[in-house]
Motif scaffolding. Structure first.
Motif, PDB file in Angstrom:
ATOM      1  N   GLY A   1       3.411  -2.511  -5.660  1.00  0.00           N
ATOM      2  CA  GLY A   1       2.628  -1.305  -5.419  1.00  0.00           C
ATOM      3  C   GLY A   1       3.013  -0.168  -6.338  1.00  0.00           C
ATOM      4  O   GLY A   1       2.154   0.558  -6.863  1.00  0.00           O
TER       5      GLY A   1
ATOM      6  N   THR B   1      -7.969  -3.410  -0.824  1.00  0.00           N
ATOM      7  CA  THR B   1      -7.013  -4.158   0.008  1.00  0.00           C
ATOM      8  C   THR B   1      -6.821  -3.549   1.387  1.00  0.00           C
ATOM      9  O   THR B   1      -6.180  -4.166   2.250  1.00  0.00           O
ATOM     10  N   ALA B   2      -7.358  -2.358   1.632  1.00  0.00           N
ATOM     11  CA  ALA B   2      -7.133  -1.676   2.915  1.00  0.00           C
ATOM     12  C   ALA B   2      -7.614  -2.485   4.121  1.00  0.00           C
ATOM     13  O   ALA B   2      -6.899  -2.577   5.126  1.00  0.00           O
TER      14      ALA B   2
ATOM     15  N   LYS C   1      -5.109  -5.196   5.007  1.00  0.00           N
ATOM     16  CA  LYS C   1      -3.867  -4.653   5.565  1.00  0.00           C
ATOM     17  C   LYS C   1      -4.053  -4.301   7.035  1.00  0.00           C
ATOM     18  O   LYS C   1      -3.194  -4.607   7.873  1.00  0.00           O
TER      19      LYS C   1
ATOM     20  N   THR D   1       0.823  -1.209   0.000  1.00  0.00           N
ATOM     21  CA  THR D   1       0.000   0.000   0.000  1.00  0.00           C
ATOM     22  C   THR D   1       0.863   1.269   0.000  1.00  0.00           C
ATOM     23  O   THR D   1       0.459   2.294  -0.555  1.00  0.00           O
TER      24      THR D   1
ATOM     25  N   HIS E   1      -5.148   2.152  -9.567  1.00  0.00           N
ATOM     26  CA  HIS E   1      -4.506   2.126  -8.253  1.00  0.00           C
ATOM     27  C   HIS E   1      -5.466   2.527  -7.130  1.00  0.00           C
ATOM     28  O   HIS E   1      -5.379   1.998  -6.021  1.00  0.00           O
TER      29      HIS E   1
ATOM     30  N   GLU F   1      -6.190   0.141  -3.938  1.00  0.00           N
ATOM     31  CA  GLU F   1      -5.888   0.614  -2.588  1.00  0.00           C
ATOM     32  C   GLU F   1      -7.102   0.469  -1.675  1.00  0.00           C
ATOM     33  O   GLU F   1      -6.980   0.039  -0.520  1.00  0.00           O
TER      34      GLU F   1
ATOM     35  N   LEU G   1       1.610   1.870  -3.484  1.00  0.00           N
ATOM     36  CA  LEU G   1       0.469   2.446  -4.190  1.00  0.00           C
ATOM     37  C   LEU G   1       0.410   3.958  -4.027  1.00  0.00           C
ATOM     38  O   LEU G   1      -0.079   4.671  -4.915  1.00  0.00           O
ATOM     39  N   GLU G   2       0.875   4.478  -2.880  1.00  0.00           N
ATOM     40  CA  GLU G   2       0.842   5.917  -2.637  1.00  0.00           C
ATOM     41  C   GLU G   2       1.978   6.647  -3.341  1.00  0.00           C
ATOM     42  O   GLU G   2       1.969   7.870  -3.433  1.00  0.00           O
TER      43      GLU G   2
ATOM     44  N   SER H   1      -5.268  -8.402  -7.408  1.00  0.00           N
ATOM     45  CA  SER H   1      -4.351  -7.578  -6.601  1.00  0.00           C
ATOM     46  C   SER H   1      -3.470  -8.454  -5.721  1.00  0.00           C
ATOM     47  O   SER H   1      -2.243  -8.281  -5.665  1.00  0.00           O
TER      48      SER H   1
END
Length: 586
Positions: free
Chosen positions: A262, A278-279, A282, A86, A271, A275, A89-90, A236
């Motif tokens: 990511g 999947t949050a 995580k 993640t 993306h 994100e 991803l950012e 993912s």
């Protein structure tokens, strides 16, 4: 007939974890405290050194304790992998390239100097040089899993922390192989293995990056066409698992593969969806990791060795905070950013335990020494959220604006309480029209902004007794811009009691909050959601073909309804003015 469900140890542990998440997250969120502390405390309570040691005396405790702590390790590692995914991803490759000076400059210096300083201190205390170097490298690492969720990646503190943590994640594999090369029985083999891992790792990373750029957009395009969230999630997780297994197969850390995955997905238009989907996984996996950290703290051993452990924890925190803070200041960071980042990054990391295990297996440190520093590491991880709060408090003092002379505070001017986004706009309008003002805020980040805009700002916390100590007799208006309903109502009431004739204009969240502010004594309360909702309705009606005249008339009518509601609920003698317009003016 359905088979009977037996409560196996694995199922029991899973229920304890899910129950902990269901209790910790809402309870700590209710009090606006990070759940990180809650998960660690749960681990201490239900682990083998907490209630788990009483299972033989009270068998029923097996249903509320962790019976197999080692069985949680794979889930905790998967949580860290998802966290790095993640983070990727950012980011983006462009942003990462822009950070190369910080990653390979600041990150390398911070790790090297911190490790050298800790190793030197251990050598002075009698540790052999190879063991001191291994412990120094291990303790110099900081926790990606805890630091980044606290700091984020976009604030000055978050950017600095991210750059150092990225370098540490890259450096883990060379560090482990270096310790293997230093082992008395594997010097030559260790160096050969290091070079082999480096070139095969570089080749693997290159294949992932090139192949991912071509394959990932097509993969997620196919998943998007099915309109199936399950398939999107599966795609993912498949990408994360394949990338992590690929880097692990050549000797690199699996978190390197997760970060690359990511970064690759961040370059696609999918993306945001990835994100979001999947949050939740995580968060749950990270909670499991934090529980395992708490389970590693034996309070009995800590109490028996409280003196040496306290000195060791304090020494590591102090050394890393000083090195990180000084390096950031040398690279141009503000004092507050340097202090807050240094304190936040001062605790050891979950990867510290991995590096120490490598040092112990290479016979560089004794098992008793490794156990002692494992407890120090667990305590450091446990207090990381507390260090974050301390860092913010110290940064506020360090970065405080210069004191405003009493005579200037007492001048006739408007007092803006809160210098956030709304407060800055109010200050700019005051400045444009030549009206004197003084902003008051306790956020060190806005101090820097005020200096750049040449806005007079007093560093003070409106929540405390700071306002009571100031001479605000010259204030010709109080403007409250903070987005905290309870605090705003309390301040309005307090200011009205001490300044009965001064206008008080306050930002309100909605009409109910505005009515509360009017009852507390506000002269004007501006509900931010009301006007934006009316303007949005007006634009929507016109866009779908409704004539402008009837739309404007209905908007004015609706605004008058809210004015009547405010007059009734706010106990006013006349309708308040929400907007200067022909319909609103009377």
């Amino acid at each position: 007939m359905a088979s009977e469900l037996h409560l196996t140890p694995v199922l029991s542990d899973a229920l304890v974890i899910l129950g902990a998440a269901g209790i910790v997250i809402p309870v700590f969120a209710r009090f606006r405290v990070t759940p990180i502390i809650g998960f660690i405390l749960v681990g201490m309570a239900v682990g083998p050194f907490g209630l788990g040691r009483l299972v033989f005396d009270y068998p029923w405790l097996q249903y509320v304790t962790i019976t197999d702590p080692q069985g949680l390790d794979p889930f905790a590692e998967f949580g860290i992998i998802l966290l790095l995914f993640t983070i990727g991803l950012e980011l983006s490759f462009n942003r990462l390239w822009a950070m190369r000076r910080l990653v390979f400059g600041l990150g390398a210096l911070e790790l090297t100097i911190s490790a050298a300083l800790i190793a030197f201190a251990l050598m002075v205390m009698g540790q052999y040089w190879s063991g001191a170097l291994g412990l120094g490298l291990a303790l110099a690492l900081s926790s990606t899993a805890l630091v980044l969720p606290i700091s984020g990646t976009k604030s000055p503190v978050g950017k600095a922390a991210l750059s150092m943590l990225l370098f540490e994640d890259i450096a883990i594999v060379p560090i482990i192989f270096l310790l293997g090369a230093m082992a008395p029985y594997a010097a030559t083999e260790g160096m050969d293995g290091l070079w082999t891992t480096l070139w095969t790792g570089a080749l693997t990373v290159a294949v992932l990056m090139i192949g991912g750029r071509f394959m990932l957009p097509r993969l997620f395009a196919q998943a998007a066409r099915t309109k199936s969230p399950e398939l999107f999630l599966a795609a993912s997780l498949l990408v994360v698992i394949i990338a992590s297994l690929a880097t692990a197969a050549v000797g690199l850390s699996p978190i390197v593969g997760a970060l690359i995955a990511g970064l690759l997905i961040a370059e696609t238009e999918y993306h945001t969806e990835v994100e979001g989907i999947t949050a939740p996984f995580k968060g749950l996996a990270l909670g499991i990791f934090l529980i395992t950290v708490g389970m590693g703290v034996d309070l009995g051993v800590v109490i028996d060795n409280i003196g040496p452990i306290a000195l060791a924890v304090a020494g590591v925190l102090l050394a890393k905070a000083l090195v990180t803070g000084v390096l950031l200041r040398m690279m141009g960071a503000r004092r507050g950013t340097a202090v807050e980042t240094g304190i936040l990054m001062s605790a050891p990391s979950e990867t510290t335990l991995i590096v120490m295990a490598a040092a112990a297996s290479a016979q560089l440190i004794q098992p008793q020494t490794a156990q002692f520093w494992q407890i120090v590491t667990a305590i450091g991880l446990t207090i990381t959220p507390i260090l974050a709060l301390i860092g913010k408090a110290v940064a506020r003092r360090v970065d405080a604006a210069p004191p405003v002379p009493v005579e200037e505070v007492a001048q006739e001017r408007a007092i803006i309480l809160g210098y956030g986004r709304v407060g800055q706009l109010v200050a700019e309008m005051m400045q444009k029209h030549g009206r004197p003002f003084l902003a008051i805020d306790a956020d060190p980040e806005v101090v820097h902004i005020a200096r750049k805009k040449q806005h007079p700002l007093l560093f003070a916390d409106a929540r405390g007794p700071a306002l009571d100590r100031l001479d605000l007799s010259g204030a010709n208006a109080f403007i409250l811009t903070m987005d905290e309903p309870v605090l705003a109502a309390r301040l309005v009431k307090k200011l009205r009691e001490s300044h009965p004739d001064v206008p008080i204009i306050s930002r309100a969240r909605d009409t109910s909050h505005a009515a509360e502010l009017y009852r507390a004594g506000a002269t004007d309360a501006v509900p931010e959601t009301l006007e934006s909702s009316l303007q949005l309705s007006e634009a929507a009606l016109v866009s779908v073909g409704t004539a402008m005249g009837p739309v404007i008339a209905s908007i004015h009518e609706k605004r008058d309804e809210f004015r009547d509601q405010l007059m009734l609920e706010g106990e006013l003698s006349k309708r308040p003015k929400l907007k200067t317009s022909p319909a609103a003016a009377e």
